[in-house]
Design an enzyme around this catalytic site. Structure first.
Site, PDB file in Angstrom:
ATOM      1  N   SER A  87       1.228  -1.271  -0.175  1.00  0.00           N
ATOM      2  CA  SER A  87      -0.074   0.055   0.341  1.00  0.00           C
ATOM      3  C   SER A  87       0.947   1.349   0.171  1.00  0.00           C
ATOM      4  O   SER A  87       1.724   1.213  -0.716  1.00  0.00           O
ATOM      5  CB  SER A  87      -0.821   0.091   1.330  1.00  0.00           C
ATOM      6  OG  SER A  87      -2.217   0.649   0.672  1.00  0.00           O
ATOM      7  N   ASP A 207      -6.280  -3.182  -2.771  1.00  0.00           N
ATOM      8  CA  ASP A 207      -4.556  -3.188  -1.548  1.00  0.00           C
ATOM      9  C   ASP A 207      -4.172  -4.349  -0.672  1.00  0.00           C
ATOM     10  O   ASP A 207      -4.330  -5.077  -0.330  1.00  0.00           O
ATOM     11  CB  ASP A 207      -5.128  -2.331  -0.577  1.00  0.00           C
ATOM     12  CG  ASP A 207      -4.252  -1.847   0.181  1.00  0.00           C
ATOM     13  OD1 ASP A 207      -2.986  -2.597   0.764  1.00  0.00           O
ATOM     14  OD2 ASP A 207      -4.377  -0.324  -0.038  1.00  0.00           O
TER      15      ASP A 207
END
Length: 319
Positions: A87, A207
């Site tokens: 991320s 993600d």
């Protein structure tokens, strides 16, 4: 006060806080020995010392603390042989691995906005962002990465780097270590429930924090002997979610906290960046997060050096 001057002041204050008062006027034998061994260590070629890897956790804006971490490690001469990030850790790690110095990463933070990430966040787009059935796209993030480092491949990076995403159709962890960099970074920071999945090679990616919040094992698989984990744990107390997206992000943080605890136990050294009162998408607080990383790394720098030296002692004693 400029950002550069502010960081210098933070380094100085951190040193004053972490050092005993007498250390300002005299150096102990331990200091002299550690500094000597440290210089010996960092002058060794990569093949004659343990390979050091850095794992950069997820955490949204909190993850910008990794910039402070990398700056402190770089200034101390800590060799970084490989990086894995998830991320925001993927964003920071990929840019650093491409050769951008920490100073450039601080500068980039001034230009990161929601418009940088999604083309759907404007006056009309804000309405769609809040009420439309279709989630906004994170397409601009790939363009942002390309603008900073060019249209490069993983193979072109100056430091080996990996990042992870999750296939929303299968739940699989998808590890990126080759091919185009920009799309991989976009996928790794593509928050589920906030941005629409990224279509890539017959997959729909979100993600990587869902499956690899702190990629310690990923760094180990890259060949690291000694792993430094830079962690930005969730802050459950400073803020209360007030929107659907905020509640979704909080659920992810709860899961992430458990993953951090498990993964951190597998690292050799953990830097815990407690970035308080900063929401996942509060991009105006990137510098605040980065400054936490500076202070945390600097306060534990001597401890980290000693840990690395003890780990590498056999290599240092070889003729």
């Amino acid at each position: 006060m400029t950002n550069m001057l502010r960081r210098v002041v933070l380094f100085t204050l951190a040193a004053l806080v972490s050092a005993p008062s007498f250390a300002l006027s005299e150096r102990t034998d331990d200091d002299v020995l550690r500094n000597f061994l440290w210089q010996e260590f960092i002058e060794q070629p990569a093949g004659k010392r343990p390979k050091i890897g850095v794992a950069l956790s997820a955490g949204g804006v909190r993850g910008f603390a990794h910039v402070g971490t990398l700056e402190a490690l770089t200034n101390a001469g800590v060799p970084i042989d490989m990086i894995s990030g998830t991320s925001m850790g993927a964003v920071v790690g990929s840019l650093y691995a491409s050769g951008l110095p920490p100073e450039k990463l601080w500068e980039i933070s001034s230009h990161l906005t929601m418009q940088t990430i999604t083309p759907d966040f404007n006056v009309m787009g804000l309405w769609r962002f809040l009420f439309a059935k279709k989630l906004p796209s994170s397409a601009n993030m790939a363009n942002f990465v390309q603008k900073q480092v060019g249209d490069i491949q993983f193979e072109d990076l100056k430091i080996p780097f990996t990042c992870a995403a999750m296939d929303i159709k299968t739940g699989e962890r998808i590890m990126f270590d080759s091919g185009p960099l920009a799309i991989a970074v976009r996928a790794s920071m593509n928050l589920p429930g906030v941005f629409e999945p990224v279509p890539y090679r017959h997959r729909l990616l979100v993600d990587g924090a869902v499956v690899d919040y702190l990629p310690v094992e990923s760094v180990r698989k890259m060949g690291a002997d000694y792993i430094i984990a830079s962690v930005t744990p969730p802050d459950f107390f400073s803020t209360t979610p007030k929107t659907v997206a905020a509640y979704l992000l909080r659920v992810g943080d709860v899961r992430g906290a458990a993953m951090i605890e498990e993964a951190a136990q597998k690292a050799n050294f953990v830097l815990t960046n407690r970035v308080l009162d900063v929401g996942t998408l509060e991009l105006n607080k990137l510098h605040k997060a980065g400054e936490v990383g500076i202070v945390e790394a600097h306060q534990h720098l001597e401890e980290l050096q000693e840990s690395i030296l003890l780990f590498a002692l056999n290599d240092l004693l070889k003729p």
